[in-house]
Design an enzyme around this catalytic site. Sequence first.
Site, PDB file in Angstrom:
ATOM      1  N   MET A 107      -8.381   8.696  -1.684  1.00 33.93           N
ATOM      2  CA  MET A 107      -9.463   9.168  -0.218  1.00 33.93           C
ATOM      3  C   MET A 107      -9.809  10.582  -0.782  1.00 33.93           C
ATOM      4  SD  MET A 107      -7.190   8.026   2.971  1.00 33.93           S
ATOM      5  CE  MET A 107      -6.557   6.514   3.237  1.00 33.93           C
ATOM      6  N   ASP A 143      -7.065  -5.360   4.652  1.00 29.68           N
ATOM      7  CA  ASP A 143      -6.447  -4.092   4.498  1.00 29.68           C
ATOM      8  C   ASP A 143      -6.473  -3.341   5.765  1.00 29.68           C
ATOM      9  OD1 ASP A 143      -5.643  -1.705   3.368  1.00 29.68           O
ATOM     10  OD2 ASP A 143      -7.094  -1.170   2.079  1.00 29.68           O
ATOM     11  N   MET A 200     -11.845  -4.575   4.918  1.00 28.46           N
ATOM     12  CA  MET A 200     -11.135  -3.770   5.604  1.00 28.46           C
ATOM     13  C   MET A 200     -11.070  -4.246   7.263  1.00 28.46           C
ATOM     14  SD  MET A 200     -10.452  -1.041   3.920  1.00 28.46           S
ATOM     15  CE  MET A 200      -9.439  -0.179   5.109  1.00 28.46           C
ATOM     16  N   GLY A 210      -3.541  -2.771   9.025  1.00 26.07           N
ATOM     17  CA  GLY A 210      -2.828  -3.197  10.101  1.00 26.07           C
ATOM     18  C   GLY A 210      -2.499  -4.602  10.091  1.00 26.07           C
ATOM     19  N   HIS A 243      -7.937   1.325  -4.637  1.00 24.27           N
ATOM     20  CA  HIS A 243      -8.837   1.149  -3.732  1.00 24.27           C
ATOM     21  C   HIS A 243      -9.836   2.734  -3.428  1.00 24.27           C
ATOM     22  CE1 HIS A 243      -9.826   0.508   0.794  1.00 24.27           C
ATOM     23  NE2 HIS A 243     -11.034   0.629   0.234  1.00 24.27           N
ATOM     24  N   GLY A 278       1.076  -1.593   4.415  1.00 21.83           N
ATOM     25  CA  GLY A 278       1.467  -0.280   4.119  1.00 21.83           C
ATOM     26  C   GLY A 278       2.647   0.004   5.288  1.00 21.83           C
ATOM     27  N   MET A 338     -11.765   4.881  -1.998  1.00 22.48           N
ATOM     28  CA  MET A 338     -12.300   5.405  -0.974  1.00 22.48           C
ATOM     29  C   MET A 338     -13.105   6.724  -1.141  1.00 22.48           C
ATOM     30  SD  MET A 338      -9.925   3.662   2.033  1.00 22.48           S
ATOM     31  CE  MET A 338      -8.655   3.990   0.920  1.00 22.48           C
ATOM     32  N   HIS A 375      -0.839  -1.418  -4.304  1.00 24.57           N
ATOM     33  CA  HIS A 375      -2.285  -1.075  -3.493  1.00 24.57           C
ATOM     34  C   HIS A 375      -2.103   0.476  -3.646  1.00 24.57           C
ATOM     35  CE1 HIS A 375      -6.090  -1.940  -1.292  1.00 24.57           C
ATOM     36  NE2 HIS A 375      -5.723  -0.569  -0.587  1.00 24.57           N
ATOM     37  N   SER A 382       0.774  -1.363   0.008  1.00 25.50           N
ATOM     38  CA  SER A 382      -0.134  -0.056   0.021  1.00 25.50           C
ATOM     39  C   SER A 382       0.712   1.195   0.206  1.00 25.50           C
ATOM     40  CB  SER A 382      -0.835  -0.005   1.307  1.00 25.50           C
ATOM     41  OG  SER A 382      -1.596   1.310   1.362  1.00 25.50           O
ATOM     42  N   ASP A 395      -4.277   3.628  -2.432  1.00 26.44           N
ATOM     43  CA  ASP A 395      -5.679   4.019  -1.652  1.00 26.44           C
ATOM     44  C   ASP A 395      -5.880   5.599  -2.051  1.00 26.44           C
ATOM     45  OD1 ASP A 395      -5.970   2.064   0.131  1.00 26.44           O
ATOM     46  OD2 ASP A 395      -4.250   2.800   1.191  1.00 26.44           O
ATOM     47  N   GLY A 451      -1.449   2.810   9.555  1.00 27.74           N
ATOM     48  CA  GLY A 451      -0.629   2.802  10.798  1.00 27.74           C
ATOM     49  C   GLY A 451      -1.727   2.491  11.870  1.00 27.74           C
TER      50      GLY A 451
HETATM   51  C1  DX5 Z   1      -6.684   2.579   4.990  1.00 26.26           C
HETATM   52  C2  DX5 Z   1      -6.139   1.955   3.693  1.00 26.26           C
HETATM   53  C3  DX5 Z   1      -4.876   1.026   3.963  1.00 26.26           C
HETATM   54  C4  DX5 Z   1      -3.792   1.381   4.759  1.00 26.26           C
HETATM   55  C5  DX5 Z   1      -3.098   0.128   5.119  1.00 26.26           C
HETATM   56  O1  DX5 Z   1      -7.722   3.211   4.860  1.00 26.26           O
HETATM   57  O2  DX5 Z   1      -7.113   1.511   2.984  1.00 26.26           O
HETATM   58  O3  DX5 Z   1      -4.711   0.592   2.501  1.00 26.26           O
HETATM   59  O4  DX5 Z   1      -2.723   2.044   3.594  1.00 26.26           O
HETATM   60  O5  DX5 Z   1      -2.100   0.708   5.965  1.00 26.26           O
HETATM   61  P1  DX5 Z   1      -1.296   0.122   7.101  1.00 26.26           P
HETATM   62  O6  DX5 Z   1      -0.818  -1.056   6.218  1.00 26.26           O
HETATM   63  O7  DX5 Z   1      -0.413   1.043   7.660  1.00 26.26           O
HETATM   64  O8  DX5 Z   1      -2.514  -0.312   8.077  1.00 26.26           O
HETATM   65 ZN    ZN Z   2      -6.599   0.302   0.916  1.00 31.18          ZN
END
Ligand code: DX5
Ligand code: ZN
Length: 226
Positions: A47, A186, A147, A188, A76, A208, A78, A43, A18, A45, A155
Amino acid sequence: MSSSDRVSRGASVQVSASILGCDLGRAASEAQRAVKAGAGMIHADVMDGHFVPNISFGPDLIARVAAVVEVPVSVHLMVERPERLLQAFLDTGADRFIVHPEATPNVRRAIDLIVEAQASPGICLNPGTPVSFAEALLDHVDEVLIMTVNPGWGGQAMLPEQLNKVRELREMIEAGEIHDMDLSVDGGIGPATAREARLAGANILVAGTALFGAPDPAETVRQMLG
Ligand code: DX5
Ligand code: ZN
C-alpha cells in the site's frame, strides 16, 4: 504461457495467508507458521498511501518472506502507477503480481512487464469496479482478485454482493468465454464467509485477520476449505 512454474491457474481451492494480518516484525516466521497451518499461498499487500490511504511494506520484507516459504507468494500492489514500481517487486522472488486497473492508464504495460519477467500476472477489482471494466485484460492474466472490502486495511467485514463478480467470472470460464484462471477473494474472508465465497466460484481465499488471529490456525484453514 504467462504463468511462473510455481503457480498453477485454476487449481484446487487454497487459503492464501495475508501477512498484513500478522506481526510484521516477524513476517518471515509468521508466514512459515501460516504455511505449517495449511495455507497454500502467501499474500503480500503493498500500500502506497495514495491508491489507498494506508502504507504497509515494501520489497525488502517480501523478499525475506519469499526466501523462507516453499509456497507461491502473491504480491497485491495497491499502488498508483504500478508499472513504475514493479521492477523492485519483481526482484523479490515472489511469483505472482496483482495490479489494479483503476490505478493506472497503462495497466497492460504493467501486465506485460510481469510476463517479461517470467512471473505470473493478475488483476484486482475494487468494490466499485465492474468486471466489464477489465474485459480486455482477461485474456492476459492468470488471476482475477475480487476485493470483498474497500482496500486499505485488514479486519473489515466482507461485502457479500461482491461475490456476484466471482459468480460472473466463474460462469464466463464455464461457458468457455474466457480461459481458466484463479478467482480469488480478498477482505473479510474466514470460516464464516469462506463457504459462500467457494460456492460463488472462488478458488483462492485470502485471509489475514481470521488466520493470524486464530488460536488454532490449522483448524481455521480446515474450516475455510470445508
Ligand atoms: C485489504 C487487503 C487484504 C487484507 C485482508 O486492503 O488487500 O489482503 O489483508 O485482510 P482481512 O483478512 O483481515 O480482511
Ligand atoms: Zn490483498
